[in-house]
Design a protein around this motif. Structure first.
Motif, PDB file in Angstrom:
ATOM      1  N   ASP A 151     -38.635  38.600  24.756  1.00  0.00           N
ATOM      2  CA  ASP A 151     -38.985  37.435  25.581  1.00  0.00           C
ATOM      3  C   ASP A 151     -39.678  37.952  26.847  1.00  0.00           C
ATOM      4  OD1 ASP A 151     -39.121  35.233  27.289  1.00  0.00           O
ATOM      5  OD2 ASP A 151     -37.148  34.475  26.684  1.00  0.00           O
ATOM      6  N   ILE A 152     -41.003  38.005  26.809  1.00  0.00           N
ATOM      7  CA  ILE A 152     -41.736  38.567  27.934  1.00  0.00           C
ATOM      8  C   ILE A 152     -41.639  37.705  29.184  1.00  0.00           C
ATOM      9  CG2 ILE A 152     -43.307  39.943  26.516  1.00  0.00           C
ATOM     10  CD1 ILE A 152     -45.461  37.806  27.060  1.00  0.00           C
ATOM     11  N   HIS A 153     -41.406  36.408  29.024  1.00  0.00           N
ATOM     12  CA  HIS A 153     -41.249  35.532  30.193  1.00  0.00           C
ATOM     13  C   HIS A 153     -39.969  35.905  30.955  1.00  0.00           C
ATOM     14  CE1 HIS A 153     -44.608  32.853  29.323  1.00  0.00           C
ATOM     15  NE2 HIS A 153     -44.308  33.050  28.049  1.00  0.00           N
ATOM     16  N   ALA A 154     -38.889  36.092  30.203  1.00  0.00           N
ATOM     17  CA  ALA A 154     -37.618  36.469  30.831  1.00  0.00           C
ATOM     18  C   ALA A 154     -37.714  37.866  31.441  1.00  0.00           C
ATOM     19  CB  ALA A 154     -36.487  36.414  29.804  1.00  0.00           C
ATOM     20  N   ARG A 155     -38.367  38.786  30.736  1.00  0.00           N
ATOM     21  CA  ARG A 155     -38.484  40.156  31.234  1.00  0.00           C
ATOM     22  C   ARG A 155     -39.345  40.205  32.495  1.00  0.00           C
ATOM     23  NH1 ARG A 155     -37.659  45.338  28.612  1.00  0.00           N
ATOM     24  NH2 ARG A 155     -37.393  44.263  26.628  1.00  0.00           N
ATOM     25  N   ALA A 156     -40.463  39.467  32.530  1.00  0.00           N
ATOM     26  CA  ALA A 156     -41.319  39.430  33.719  1.00  0.00           C
ATOM     27  C   ALA A 156     -40.563  38.826  34.901  1.00  0.00           C
ATOM     28  CB  ALA A 156     -42.595  38.641  33.438  1.00  0.00           C
ATOM     29  N   SER A 157     -39.771  37.786  34.634  1.00  0.00           N
ATOM     30  CA  SER A 157     -38.968  37.167  35.692  1.00  0.00           C
ATOM     31  C   SER A 157     -37.932  38.158  36.227  1.00  0.00           C
ATOM     32  CB  SER A 157     -38.272  35.912  35.145  1.00  0.00           C
ATOM     33  OG  SER A 157     -37.461  35.328  36.129  1.00  0.00           O
ATOM     34  N   LEU A 158     -37.287  38.890  35.336  1.00  0.00           N
ATOM     35  CA  LEU A 158     -36.312  39.908  35.747  1.00  0.00           C
ATOM     36  C   LEU A 158     -36.975  40.959  36.640  1.00  0.00           C
ATOM     37  CD1 LEU A 158     -33.546  41.421  35.456  1.00  0.00           C
ATOM     38  CD2 LEU A 158     -34.580  42.587  33.497  1.00  0.00           C
ATOM     39  N   ILE A 159     -38.150  41.419  36.236  1.00  0.00           N
ATOM     40  CA  ILE A 159     -38.852  42.443  37.019  1.00  0.00           C
ATOM     41  C   ILE A 159     -39.218  41.898  38.394  1.00  0.00           C
ATOM     42  CG2 ILE A 159     -40.944  43.841  37.176  1.00  0.00           C
ATOM     43  CD1 ILE A 159     -40.841  44.035  34.056  1.00  0.00           C
ATOM     44  N   LEU A 160     -39.765  40.678  38.431  1.00  0.00           N
ATOM     45  CA  LEU A 160     -40.130  40.077  39.716  1.00  0.00           C
ATOM     46  C   LEU A 160     -38.906  39.959  40.622  1.00  0.00           C
ATOM     47  CD1 LEU A 160     -42.112  38.722  41.663  1.00  0.00           C
ATOM     48  CD2 LEU A 160     -41.551  36.553  40.535  1.00  0.00           C
ATOM     49  N   HIS A 161     -37.794  39.503  40.075  1.00  0.00           N
ATOM     50  CA  HIS A 161     -36.594  39.343  40.900  1.00  0.00           C
ATOM     51  C   HIS A 161     -36.025  40.691  41.346  1.00  0.00           C
ATOM     52  CE1 HIS A 161     -37.025  35.257  39.418  1.00  0.00           C
ATOM     53  NE2 HIS A 161     -36.475  34.946  40.558  1.00  0.00           N
ATOM     54  N   PHE A 162     -36.163  41.697  40.515  1.00  0.00           N
ATOM     55  CA  PHE A 162     -35.779  43.047  40.916  1.00  0.00           C
ATOM     56  C   PHE A 162     -36.602  43.490  42.122  1.00  0.00           C
ATOM     57  CE2 PHE A 162     -36.934  47.563  40.666  1.00  0.00           C
ATOM     58  CZ  PHE A 162     -35.687  48.153  40.803  1.00  0.00           C
ATOM     59  N   VAL A 163     -37.931  43.301  42.036  1.00  0.00           N
ATOM     60  CA  VAL A 163     -38.827  43.690  43.132  1.00  0.00           C
ATOM     61  C   VAL A 163     -38.472  42.912  44.396  1.00  0.00           C
ATOM     62  CG1 VAL A 163     -41.228  43.607  43.933  1.00  0.00           C
ATOM     63  CG2 VAL A 163     -40.699  44.501  41.653  1.00  0.00           C
ATOM     64  N   LEU A 164     -38.287  41.599  44.268  1.00  0.00           N
ATOM     65  CA  LEU A 164     -37.913  40.774  45.431  1.00  0.00           C
ATOM     66  C   LEU A 164     -36.613  41.280  46.064  1.00  0.00           C
ATOM     67  CD1 LEU A 164     -38.743  37.179  44.179  1.00  0.00           C
ATOM     68  CD2 LEU A 164     -39.629  38.259  46.254  1.00  0.00           C
ATOM     69  N   GLY A 165     -35.645  41.605  45.229  1.00  0.00           N
ATOM     70  CA  GLY A 165     -34.372  42.124  45.731  1.00  0.00           C
ATOM     71  C   GLY A 165     -34.555  43.433  46.485  1.00  0.00           C
ATOM     72  N   ARG A 166     -35.408  44.300  45.959  1.00  0.00           N
ATOM     73  CA  ARG A 166     -35.680  45.566  46.631  1.00  0.00           C
ATOM     74  C   ARG A 166     -36.374  45.344  47.962  1.00  0.00           C
ATOM     75  NH1 ARG A 166     -34.255  50.591  45.102  1.00  0.00           N
ATOM     76  NH2 ARG A 166     -33.010  50.421  43.247  1.00  0.00           N
ATOM     77  N   TRP A 167     -37.332  44.406  48.002  1.00  0.00           N
ATOM     78  CA  TRP A 167     -38.001  44.085  49.260  1.00  0.00           C
ATOM     79  C   TRP A 167     -37.006  43.570  50.287  1.00  0.00           C
ATOM     80  CZ3 TRP A 167     -42.546  40.738  46.944  1.00  0.00           C
ATOM     81  CH2 TRP A 167     -43.511  41.583  46.412  1.00  0.00           C
ATOM     82  N   HIS A 168     -36.127  42.660  49.846  1.00  0.00           N
ATOM     83  CA  HIS A 168     -35.123  42.094  50.763  1.00  0.00           C
ATOM     84  C   HIS A 168     -34.201  43.174  51.311  1.00  0.00           C
ATOM     85  CE1 HIS A 168     -35.274  37.688  50.949  1.00  0.00           C
ATOM     86  NE2 HIS A 168     -35.889  37.758  49.784  1.00  0.00           N
ATOM     87  N   ARG A 169     -33.690  43.995  50.421  1.00  0.00           N
ATOM     88  CA  ARG A 169     -32.751  45.032  50.853  1.00  0.00           C
ATOM     89  C   ARG A 169     -33.405  46.005  51.829  1.00  0.00           C
ATOM     90  NH1 ARG A 169     -28.848  48.740  47.102  1.00  0.00           N
ATOM     91  NH2 ARG A 169     -27.408  49.245  48.776  1.00  0.00           N
ATOM     92  N   TYR A 170     -34.653  46.331  51.568  1.00  0.00           N
ATOM     93  CA  TYR A 170     -35.394  47.236  52.449  1.00  0.00           C
ATOM     94  C   TYR A 170     -35.506  46.627  53.841  1.00  0.00           C
ATOM     95  CZ  TYR A 170     -39.262  50.279  53.975  1.00  0.00           C
ATOM     96  OH  TYR A 170     -40.060  51.171  54.652  1.00  0.00           O
TER      97      TYR A 170
END
Length: 192
Positions: A151-170
């Motif tokens: 499910d590339i839609h779910a995987r792309a969403s997971l990646i985006l949210h991972f990146v957002l989380g990393r930006w926030h934590r930084y």
């Protein structure tokens, strides 16, 4: 000649705004504070930008041009969809690490008390990132690098949210927690 100087001054204003955004617990960024840091009058700022919102739009435009320019370079230089996705994740996190003030724009922190259309524009930006990630994953699917049932839609969403989380934590760590910490293992998990 005047337009060249005008362009240089606009760039200086945007660079100072980005620099001021690097201090998340600092004073609220007002045009008066920005003008003081640049040692110019507020009127001088308004000769280049009609409003503070327009200044933030300038930063957002820089972010969009930089990120999507880099996405294009990645997609043109890499045949493998998984390598495209890996490099895209690394690029997004490295961009934040190198542009702390812009990271506060990326996560919306800097836009909280600004014109709401700015946050709308950032939401569109994030949608475009997710679409770009989906394209990388489509390429991986087409090359049988991912199972046909993925499910590339779910995987792309997971990646985006991972990146957002990393930006926030930084940003929330006061720039102490690198967004690329343990990245290789985590990318392996997301793309396997």
């Amino acid at each position: 000649m005047a337009s060249s100087k005008s362009g240089e001054r606009k760039t200086q204003i945007l660079q100072m705004l980005a620099e001021m955004l690097e201090h998340p617990k600092g004073e609220r960024i007002t045009t008066a504070a920005l003008a003081a840091r640049l040692q110019v009058s507020e009127a001088a700022l308004y000769r280049h930008f009609a409003s503070k919102a327009q200044m933030f739009e300038g930063l957002i435009e820089f972010i969009e041009n930089s990120v999507f320019g880099l996405f294009n370079v990645i997609s043109e230089s890499e045949a493998s969809g998984l390598i495209q996705a890996r490099k895209a994740i690394l690029m997004l996190l490295t961009f934040a690490e190198r542009n702390k003030g812009m990271t506060r724009v990326l996560i919306g922190d800097a836009l909280v008390s600004e014109d709401e259309r700015l946050q709308g524009r950032m939401n569109q930006f994030l949608d475009r990132i997710e679409a770009s990630l989906r394209q990388c994953l489509r390429n991986a699917l087409a090359a049988n690098e991912l199972p046909a049932t993925d499910d590339i839609h779910a995987r792309a969403s997971l990646i985006l949210h991972f990146v957002l989380g990393r930006w926030h934590r930084y940003a929330k760590s006061g720039w102490k927690r690198s967004p690329s910490e343990h990245l290789d293992v985590q990318i392996q998990i997301m793309l396997s």
